[in-house]
Design a protein around this motif. Structure first.
Motif, PDB file in Angstrom:
ATOM      1  N   LYS A  48       9.112  -6.042  -3.190  1.00  0.00           N
ATOM      2  CA  LYS A  48       9.545  -6.903  -4.288  1.00  0.00           C
ATOM      3  C   LYS A  48       9.616  -8.371  -3.840  1.00  0.00           C
ATOM      4  CE  LYS A  48      13.193  -7.354  -7.714  1.00  0.00           C
ATOM      5  NZ  LYS A  48      14.445  -6.846  -8.254  1.00  0.00           N
ATOM      6  N   CYS A  55      -5.298   9.730  -5.489  1.00  0.00           N
ATOM      7  CA  CYS A  55      -5.277   9.047  -6.797  1.00  0.00           C
ATOM      8  C   CYS A  55      -6.276   9.655  -7.764  1.00  0.00           C
ATOM      9  CB  CYS A  55      -5.555   7.564  -6.603  1.00  0.00           C
ATOM     10  SG  CYS A  55      -7.021   7.249  -5.600  1.00  0.00           S
ATOM     11  N   CYS A  82      -4.041   2.138  -9.305  1.00  0.00           N
ATOM     12  CA  CYS A  82      -2.869   2.999  -9.569  1.00  0.00           C
ATOM     13  C   CYS A  82      -3.252   4.465  -9.758  1.00  0.00           C
ATOM     14  CB  CYS A  82      -2.105   2.422 -10.743  1.00  0.00           C
ATOM     15  SG  CYS A  82      -1.537   0.727 -10.423  1.00  0.00           S
ATOM     16  N   GLY A  83      -2.445   5.168 -10.519  1.00  0.00           N
ATOM     17  CA  GLY A  83      -2.552   6.621 -10.582  1.00  0.00           C
ATOM     18  C   GLY A  83      -3.731   7.133 -11.398  1.00  0.00           C
ATOM     19  N   GLY A  86      10.285  -0.535  -0.577  1.00  0.00           N
ATOM     20  CA  GLY A  86       9.573  -1.173  -1.673  1.00  0.00           C
ATOM     21  C   GLY A  86      10.433  -2.162  -2.434  1.00  0.00           C
ATOM     22  N   GLU A  93       0.817  12.471 -13.697  1.00  0.00           N
ATOM     23  CA  GLU A  93       0.246  12.581 -12.359  1.00  0.00           C
ATOM     24  C   GLU A  93       1.212  13.362 -11.476  1.00  0.00           C
ATOM     25  OE1 GLU A  93       0.088   9.078  -9.817  1.00  0.00           O
ATOM     26  OE2 GLU A  93      -1.957   9.605  -9.252  1.00  0.00           O
ATOM     27  N   LYS A  97       2.452  -4.851   3.693  1.00  0.00           N
ATOM     28  CA  LYS A  97       3.684  -4.061   3.583  1.00  0.00           C
ATOM     29  C   LYS A  97       3.286  -2.589   3.414  1.00  0.00           C
ATOM     30  CE  LYS A  97       7.054  -2.041   1.059  1.00  0.00           C
ATOM     31  NZ  LYS A  97       6.970  -0.788   1.771  1.00  0.00           N
ATOM     32  N   TRP A 111     -14.371   0.858  -6.574  1.00  0.00           N
ATOM     33  CA  TRP A 111     -13.350   1.907  -6.689  1.00  0.00           C
ATOM     34  C   TRP A 111     -12.172   1.352  -7.487  1.00  0.00           C
ATOM     35  CZ3 TRP A 111     -13.397   6.967  -5.257  1.00  0.00           C
ATOM     36  CH2 TRP A 111     -12.190   7.652  -5.430  1.00  0.00           C
ATOM     37  N   GLU A 114       7.124   2.912   3.076  1.00  0.00           N
ATOM     38  CA  GLU A 114       8.207   3.276   4.000  1.00  0.00           C
ATOM     39  C   GLU A 114       8.063   4.721   4.507  1.00  0.00           C
ATOM     40  OE1 GLU A 114       8.317   2.012   0.970  1.00  0.00           O
ATOM     41  OE2 GLU A 114      10.152   2.510  -0.114  1.00  0.00           O
ATOM     42  N   VAL A 118       0.813  -1.224   0.000  1.00  0.00           N
ATOM     43  CA  VAL A 118       0.000   0.000   0.000  1.00  0.00           C
ATOM     44  C   VAL A 118       0.849   1.278   0.000  1.00  0.00           C
ATOM     45  CG1 VAL A 118      -1.951  -1.153   1.108  1.00  0.00           C
ATOM     46  CG2 VAL A 118      -0.235  -0.048   2.531  1.00  0.00           C
ATOM     47  N   PRO A 119       0.248   2.388  -0.420  1.00  0.00           N
ATOM     48  CA  PRO A 119       0.964   3.667  -0.502  1.00  0.00           C
ATOM     49  C   PRO A 119       0.831   4.484   0.787  1.00  0.00           C
ATOM     50  CG  PRO A 119      -1.191   3.924  -1.494  1.00  0.00           C
ATOM     51  CD  PRO A 119      -1.140   2.527  -0.931  1.00  0.00           C
ATOM     52  N   TRP A 120       1.350   5.704   0.735  1.00  0.00           N
ATOM     53  CA  TRP A 120       1.420   6.530   1.943  1.00  0.00           C
ATOM     54  C   TRP A 120       0.342   7.617   2.001  1.00  0.00           C
ATOM     55  CZ3 TRP A 120       1.697  11.129  -0.352  1.00  0.00           C
ATOM     56  CH2 TRP A 120       2.346  11.219  -1.593  1.00  0.00           C
ATOM     57  N   GLY A 180      -0.830   1.886  -5.542  1.00  0.00           N
ATOM     58  CA  GLY A 180       0.363   2.719  -5.658  1.00  0.00           C
ATOM     59  C   GLY A 180       0.480   3.252  -7.072  1.00  0.00           C
ATOM     60  N   SER A 181       1.690   3.563  -7.458  1.00  0.00           N
ATOM     61  CA  SER A 181       1.896   4.184  -8.771  1.00  0.00           C
ATOM     62  C   SER A 181       1.708   3.166  -9.898  1.00  0.00           C
ATOM     63  CB  SER A 181       3.306   4.760  -8.840  1.00  0.00           C
ATOM     64  OG  SER A 181       4.242   3.714  -8.677  1.00  0.00           O
TER      65      SER A 181
HETATM   66  P1  NAD Z   1       4.554   3.640  -5.067  1.00  0.00           P
HETATM   67  O1  NAD Z   1       4.112   2.867  -6.234  1.00  0.00           O
HETATM   68  O2  NAD Z   1       5.884   4.273  -5.090  1.00  0.00           O
HETATM   69  O3  NAD Z   1       4.553   2.706  -3.756  1.00  0.00           O
HETATM   70  C1  NAD Z   1       3.432   1.946  -3.385  1.00  0.00           C
HETATM   71  C2  NAD Z   1       3.906   0.766  -2.558  1.00  0.00           C
HETATM   72  O4  NAD Z   1       4.727  -0.062  -3.386  1.00  0.00           O
HETATM   73  C3  NAD Z   1       4.755   1.156  -1.355  1.00  0.00           C
HETATM   74  O5  NAD Z   1       4.474   0.305  -0.282  1.00  0.00           O
HETATM   75  C4  NAD Z   1       6.178   0.934  -1.844  1.00  0.00           C
HETATM   76  O6  NAD Z   1       7.081   0.639  -0.823  1.00  0.00           O
HETATM   77  C5  NAD Z   1       5.987  -0.263  -2.759  1.00  0.00           C
HETATM   78  N1  NAD Z   1       7.024  -0.365  -3.803  1.00  0.00           N
HETATM   79  C6  NAD Z   1       7.726   0.640  -4.369  1.00  0.00           C
HETATM   80  N2  NAD Z   1       8.604   0.146  -5.283  1.00  0.00           N
HETATM   81  C7  NAD Z   1       8.433  -1.193  -5.281  1.00  0.00           C
HETATM   82  C8  NAD Z   1       9.036  -2.254  -6.005  1.00  0.00           C
HETATM   83  N3  NAD Z   1       9.991  -2.055  -6.906  1.00  0.00           N
HETATM   84  N4  NAD Z   1       8.604  -3.503  -5.766  1.00  0.00           N
HETATM   85  C9  NAD Z   1       7.635  -3.750  -4.877  1.00  0.00           C
HETATM   86  N5  NAD Z   1       7.048  -2.784  -4.130  1.00  0.00           N
HETATM   87  C10 NAD Z   1       7.428  -1.515  -4.344  1.00  0.00           C
HETATM   88  O7  NAD Z   1       3.383   4.678  -4.771  1.00  0.00           O
HETATM   89  P2  NAD Z   1       3.305   5.797  -3.647  1.00  0.00           P
HETATM   90  O8  NAD Z   1       4.223   6.905  -4.023  1.00  0.00           O
HETATM   91  O9  NAD Z   1       3.490   5.161  -2.301  1.00  0.00           O
HETATM   92  O10 NAD Z   1       1.783   6.251  -3.747  1.00  0.00           O
HETATM   93  C11 NAD Z   1       1.312   7.164  -4.674  1.00  0.00           C
HETATM   94  C12 NAD Z   1       0.641   6.471  -5.827  1.00  0.00           C
HETATM   95  O11 NAD Z   1      -0.442   5.659  -5.354  1.00  0.00           O
HETATM   96  C13 NAD Z   1       0.005   7.447  -6.811  1.00  0.00           C
HETATM   97  O12 NAD Z   1       0.323   7.071  -8.114  1.00  0.00           O
HETATM   98  C14 NAD Z   1      -1.497   7.287  -6.534  1.00  0.00           C
HETATM   99  O13 NAD Z   1      -2.312   7.643  -7.612  1.00  0.00           O
HETATM  100  C15 NAD Z   1      -1.592   5.851  -6.182  1.00  0.00           C
HETATM  101  N6  NAD Z   1      -2.826   5.565  -5.446  1.00  0.00           N
HETATM  102  C16 NAD Z   1      -3.856   4.949  -6.123  1.00  0.00           C
HETATM  103  C17 NAD Z   1      -5.067   4.700  -5.466  1.00  0.00           C
HETATM  104  C18 NAD Z   1      -6.226   4.038  -6.188  1.00  0.00           C
HETATM  105  O14 NAD Z   1      -7.184   3.624  -5.525  1.00  0.00           O
HETATM  106  N7  NAD Z   1      -6.223   3.931  -7.497  1.00  0.00           N
HETATM  107  C19 NAD Z   1      -5.228   5.091  -4.135  1.00  0.00           C
HETATM  108  C20 NAD Z   1      -4.154   5.717  -3.485  1.00  0.00           C
HETATM  109  C21 NAD Z   1      -2.956   5.949  -4.156  1.00  0.00           C
END
Ligand code: NAD
Length: 504
Positions: free
Chosen positions: A234, A307, A273-274, A229, A407, A196, A473, A199, A170-172, A249-250
């Motif tokens: 990974k 997002c 994602c984004g 991450g 984004e 997870k 969603w 960070e 999950v993201p932050w 996440g992204s």
């Molecule tokens: P991120 O993709 O950098 O990180 C998300 C998670 O993935 C974190 O826990 C991170 O530690 C982990 N991660 C990062 N690199 C990794 C790798 N190589 N292998 C495995 N895990 C890895 O995203 P972020 O910066 O934490 O969050 C922002 C993003 O989340 C934005 O793009 C946003 O749009 C998206 N988001 C989407 C929704 C949705 O419902 N669609 C909701 C909230 C946030």
């Protein structure tokens, strides 16, 4: 102090509780807190002040393996997956209540970790997270199998069974709530979980795991591995004994999750994602002021780190000047950056210095590409120690510019004028994302046409960001292929088994 009592705290009260807070910094495996195997840590930083809050356990592949083994052992034992549905429901109802009862702790941890205004935590994230567990608990005994109609000599029934071990990454931006959106359906369906957290916002996940045990959840069912991450995320996604990765996440990392699944055991992957959400305001909008207010909330809420942030304001040329004037006027007081521990503050800092730099970089790109900076665009005066960026508006934007295509994940809005509905829809769809969109019109036929033609998982008409737990969603295109909330999400955490009996 529970959720209702927390609403009465003032800035001084929140600071006092923040001073007394002793966050748990280890990780949670098999029902207990443990250090990272190698003893490494990483710093957790308060983005409002730059101060280090804690040194958090930095896990690696060995820690992931330990957590997956614990989850698998719990799953196989049937202690959770085969628990009577009513008993599992009772535990998750109690758990939802415990989230509300620990409102102060959750609010402080997420606000100190990522800068979100404390009032957002109290009014939105905490009640929303508790409700998520309640909703998925309610679905537990609504998952039915099926008996199909077949030959008289045969008997065929279909069971719905949990998947096994689910890795939630999950993201932050909504640390507690995004974890709740992932963990709740996984647990409700009878799976065991390894969470997870990001960070940048690791601390509330530990409280979640602790409270699961307090609610009566068995050890090993809910594990947390802290870390980076590229190390922990990974390793979890590549693990041969994880059955599903539920990811938010992204888009970039979402794609990696699918690669990791292909490189390992073909585990299921759902991605949220984004986005680059268009908010379309047509010339016949019934109340321009309301549309402007929603547009402001839609882009500046949660510092724009959302997002579905409505970052592209598509405005009918006939309304353009009036819209921009009112947007500027109302924005002066709507979101004012300040101390996120003050319940009166509507906007906190961005999550990290890197994120602040990234957002300021987009603002420079907007200027370089010829957009007009209508307001904002800088670090607010007096808040230089934190990672703040003032609410920002660009006008004169076209959809080829970087600020319209990528984004930004910060408080930056771009106004793009259009001539008619066809052009508005064309601009709205001219993006690799497709999470959400909104349309403002008083013509019901136009509303239906736009909803039909817009390529997005969510289309709001004459509102923005409305919804409840029944709303799927998730996105079209590169906004991902999963769905959060809603009953369908529960089904994504199960698999069917066909049992075919020959009865002669
Ligand atoms: P991120 O993709 O950098 O990180 C998300 C998670 O993935 C974190 O826990 C991170 O530690 C982990 N991660 C990062 N690199 C990794 C790798 N190589 N292998 C495995 N895990 C890895 O995203 P972020 O910066 O934490 O969050 C922002 C993003 O989340 C934005 O793009 C946003 O749009 C998206 N988001 C989407 C929704 C949705 O419902 N669609 C909701 C909230 C946030």
């Amino acid at each position: 102090m529970n959720l209702e009592q927390a609403k009465s705290l003032d800035k001084k009260g929140w600071h006092r509780y923040a001073g007394e807070l002793k966050p748990e910094t280890r990780m949670f495996i098999d029902g207990e807190f443990v250090d990272a195997k190698k003893g490494r840590t990483f710093k957790s930083i308060n983005p409002a002040t730059g101060e280090v809050i804690a040194e958090v356990a930095r896990g690696n592949g060995d820690d992931v393996d330990r957590a997956v083994k614990s989850a698998r052992k719990a799953f196989k034992s049937g202690v959770w997956s085969r628990m009577a549905p009513r008993d599992r429901m009772d535990i998750l109802y109690r758990y939802a209540e415990l989230i509300r009862e620990h409102a102060v702790e959750f609010a402080l941890l997420d606000t100190l970790n990522m800068g979100k205004p404390i009032s957002d935590m109290i009014n939105s994230d905490i009640p929303g997270s508790a409700l998520t567990f309640q909703y998925f608990a309610e679905t537990i005994d609504k998952i039915d199998g099926q008996v199909t109609n077949t030959a008289a000599t045969e008997f065929h029934y279909i069971l719905r069974e949990p998947l096994g071990v689910v890795g939630c990454v999950v993201p932050w931006n909504y640390p507690l709530m995004m974890a709740a959106w992932k963990v709740a359906p996984a647990l409700a369906a009878g799976n065991c979980v390894v969470l997870k957290p990001a960070e940048q916002s690791p601390l509330s996940a530990n409280v979640m795991a602790r409270l699961f045990i307090e609610a009566g959840g068995p050890a090993g069912v809910f594990n947390v591995v802290q870390g980076l991450g590229e190390e922990v995320g990974k390793a979890l996604a590549l693990h041969m004994d994880v059955d599903k990765i539920a990811f938010t996440g992204s888009t970039e990392v979402g794609k990696l999750m699918m690669v990791y699944a292909g490189q390992s055991n073909m585990k299921r992957v759902t991605t949220e994602c984004g986005g680059k959400t268009p908010q379309i305001v047509l010339g016949d909008v019934e109340n321009l002021d309301t549309a402007v207010e929603y547009a402001i909330n839609g882009i500046y809420g949660n510092q724009g780190e959302v997002c579905n942030a409505g970052s592209r304001l598509l405005v009918d040329v006939k309304l353009h000047d009036a819209f921009v004037e009112r947007f500027k006027e109302k924005s002066k007081t709507a979101f004012v950056p300040g101390d996120p521990l003050d319940p009166k503050t509507s906007m906190g800092p961005l999550v990290t210095k890197e994120q602040q730099k990234r957002v300021l970089g987009y603002i420079s790109a907007g200027k370089e590409e010829g957009a007009t900076l209508a307001f904002g665009g800088a670090v607010p005066e007096g808040l230089e120690a934190g990672c703040y960026v003032a609410p920002t508006l660009f006008t004169g934007v076209n959809n080829k510019m970087k600020i319209a295509r990528e984004e930004i994940f910060g408080p930056v809005a771009a106004v793009l004028p259009f001539k008619d509905l066809a052009q508005a829809v064309e601009i709205a769809n001219d993006t690799s994302y497709g999470l959400a969109a909104s349309i403002w019109t008083s013509n019901v036929n136009i509303a239906h046409k736009a909803a039909r033609d817009i390529e997005a998982g969510i289309v709001w008409v004459n509102c923005f960001d409305h919804g409840d737990m029944t709303q799927p969603w998730g996105g079209y295109k590169q906004s991902g292929q999963g769905r959060d909330k809603c009953f369908e999400t529960m089904l994504h955490h199960t698999q069917t088994k066909s049992v075919w009996m020959h009865i002669g």
